[in-house]
Write an enzyme that holds these catalytic residues in place. Structure first.
Site, PDB file in Angstrom:
ATOM      1  N   LYS A  68       0.860  -1.190   0.000  1.00  0.00           N
ATOM      2  CA  LYS A  68       0.000   0.000   0.000  1.00  0.00           C
ATOM      3  C   LYS A  68       0.896   1.239   0.000  1.00  0.00           C
ATOM      4  CE  LYS A  68      -3.830   2.316   2.296  1.00  0.00           C
ATOM      5  NZ  LYS A  68      -3.259   3.655   2.063  1.00  0.00           N
ATOM      6  N   ASP A 113       1.627   5.375   0.119  1.00  0.00           N
ATOM      7  CA  ASP A 113       1.110   6.503   0.895  1.00  0.00           C
ATOM      8  C   ASP A 113       1.364   7.797   0.134  1.00  0.00           C
ATOM      9  OD1 ASP A 113       0.013   7.936   2.936  1.00  0.00           O
ATOM     10  OD2 ASP A 113       1.700   7.747   4.317  1.00  0.00           O
ATOM     11  N   GLU A 161       2.977   1.242   5.314  1.00  0.00           N
ATOM     12  CA  GLU A 161       1.634   1.558   5.797  1.00  0.00           C
ATOM     13  C   GLU A 161       0.727   0.338   5.831  1.00  0.00           C
ATOM     14  OE1 GLU A 161      -1.931   4.832   5.092  1.00  0.00           O
ATOM     15  OE2 GLU A 161      -0.475   4.452   3.511  1.00  0.00           O
TER      16      GLU A 161
END
Length: 350
Positions: free
Chosen positions: A66, A68, A208
């Site tokens: 993921k 950011d 994250e």
């Protein structure tokens, strides 16, 4: 400026027993059959990931890191390249390195879905650094450090791919943006690992979280559940409704007062007093003082003194560990302000 270190890539991909990199795929055959062209959409509302506490099980799920940053779509057209934010705003001039690299891709027409990020010294995407490179919220600076991590292909050489299954879209994307690149447009690699294992490794590396995608799904705008996000640390948008004055803090901001949304109502969910940097705090204070309010936008019973209320127009990205029993954020930390162009969303209470 667009080549940050790739140090975490090898440890992240090497900690699991099984190889975690995408399997090499054959390059696409340029001698494609002459299929009728589909009209190229001017804009596509993005597919959004649904937050889940644990990774899903099963072979139907593909996993990625993921990122950011800011969600963007890169439109490659005969007339040039356009970079659109999640809210549909044209930010081509804000990401010149991404635009330049997109023009070099071996394709006539395409729409790439991905995330604009800036990396820290360890190669992790850092939302705060991305904002700083753009001049802060409301700034108009161009970011030459920003890199696009491309993770989907929605339109390709005159053909609309949104009704095509994710595995086929991914296959074409990997032929267009090879794995392991160091340029301003890079492939967000599929990582072949069990979801629980990958989440543990991602958290150990300070990332994250991870994204899970249904291999058989078509591309659907909105939060339909075909894509899932699992976070190491919770991070969401909250409305700033006021601040506490402090002569000892950066920008004289002792704490920001935060609210989440419940239907059409804003609900106070606590305050945040950490994560500020001196220059950011001064800019934030100046922004808030322009939108002061005579009364709070929430029902407040926190007991803090020296409060200044503001109109609920600013959305802050806040990291936090959990929720307290009385509905307040536990261990929150300020990450930055979300841009209106990024279609900033406020956390919805159930």
């Amino acid at each position: 400026m667009t080549k940050p270190p790739r140090k975490p890539a090898q440890p992240l991909l090497g900690d699991a027993d099984a190889p975690l990199r995408s399997r090499p795929r054959k390059k696409r055959d340029p001698a494609q059959p002459n299929l009728p062209f589909d009209p190229m959409p001017a804009r596509v509302d993005p597919c959004l990931a649904l937050l889940k506490p644990k990774p899903p099980k099963g072979r139907q799920w593909a996993f990625e890191v993921k990122w950011d940053g800011y969600r963007i779509a890169v439109h490659i057209e005969p007339s040039g390249v356009r970079i659109l934010t999640r809210g549909g705003h044209d930010w081509t001039d804000r990401f010149p390195a991404i635009a330049t690299e997109a023009r070099r891709l071996p394709v006539s027409t395409a729409i790439l879905d991905g995330e604009a990020v800036v990396f820290d010294e360890l190669g992790r995407s850092d939302f705060g650094r991305l904002q700083q490179s753009l001049g802060g919220r409301g700034g108009n600076r161009s970011s030459r450090e920003a890199v696009m991590m491309a993770f989907d292909l929605l339109y390709f050489d005159g053909h609309d791919l949104m009704e095509t299954e994710f595995t086929a879209r991914r296959h074409l994307l990997e032929g267009l943006v090879p794995a392991g690149g160091e340029e301003a447009v890079r492939l967000s690699e599929e990582i072949e690992a069990d979801g629980d294992t990958l989440l543990r490794i991602a958290c150990d590396h300070g990332l994250e979280g991870i994204i899970a995608k249904d291999r058989n799904s078509t591309y659907r705008s909105g939060c339909g559940g075909d894509w899932l996000k699992i976070k190491c640390i919770q991070s969401d948008g909250f409305t700033i409704v006021g601040y506490q004055m402090s002569g000892a803090a950066f920008g004289n901001i002792g704490a920001l007062l935060l609210a989440a949304r419940k239907g059409d109502e804003l609900i106070y969910v606590g305050s945040v007093g950490t994560g500020f940097k001196a220059d950011e705090a001064m800019k934030l204070r100046a922004t808030m003082d322009k939108i002061k309010a005579t009364k709070p936008a929430v029902v407040y019973s926190g007991g803090r003194k020296n409060l200044t209320w503001i109109k609920p127009k600013l959305v802050a990205e806040i990291e936090y560990r959990a929720w307290t029993h009385d509905g307040k954020l536990r261990h929150p930390s300020y990450k930055g302000l979300r841009e209106l162009q990024d279609n900033a969303t406020v956390y919805e209470l159930e």
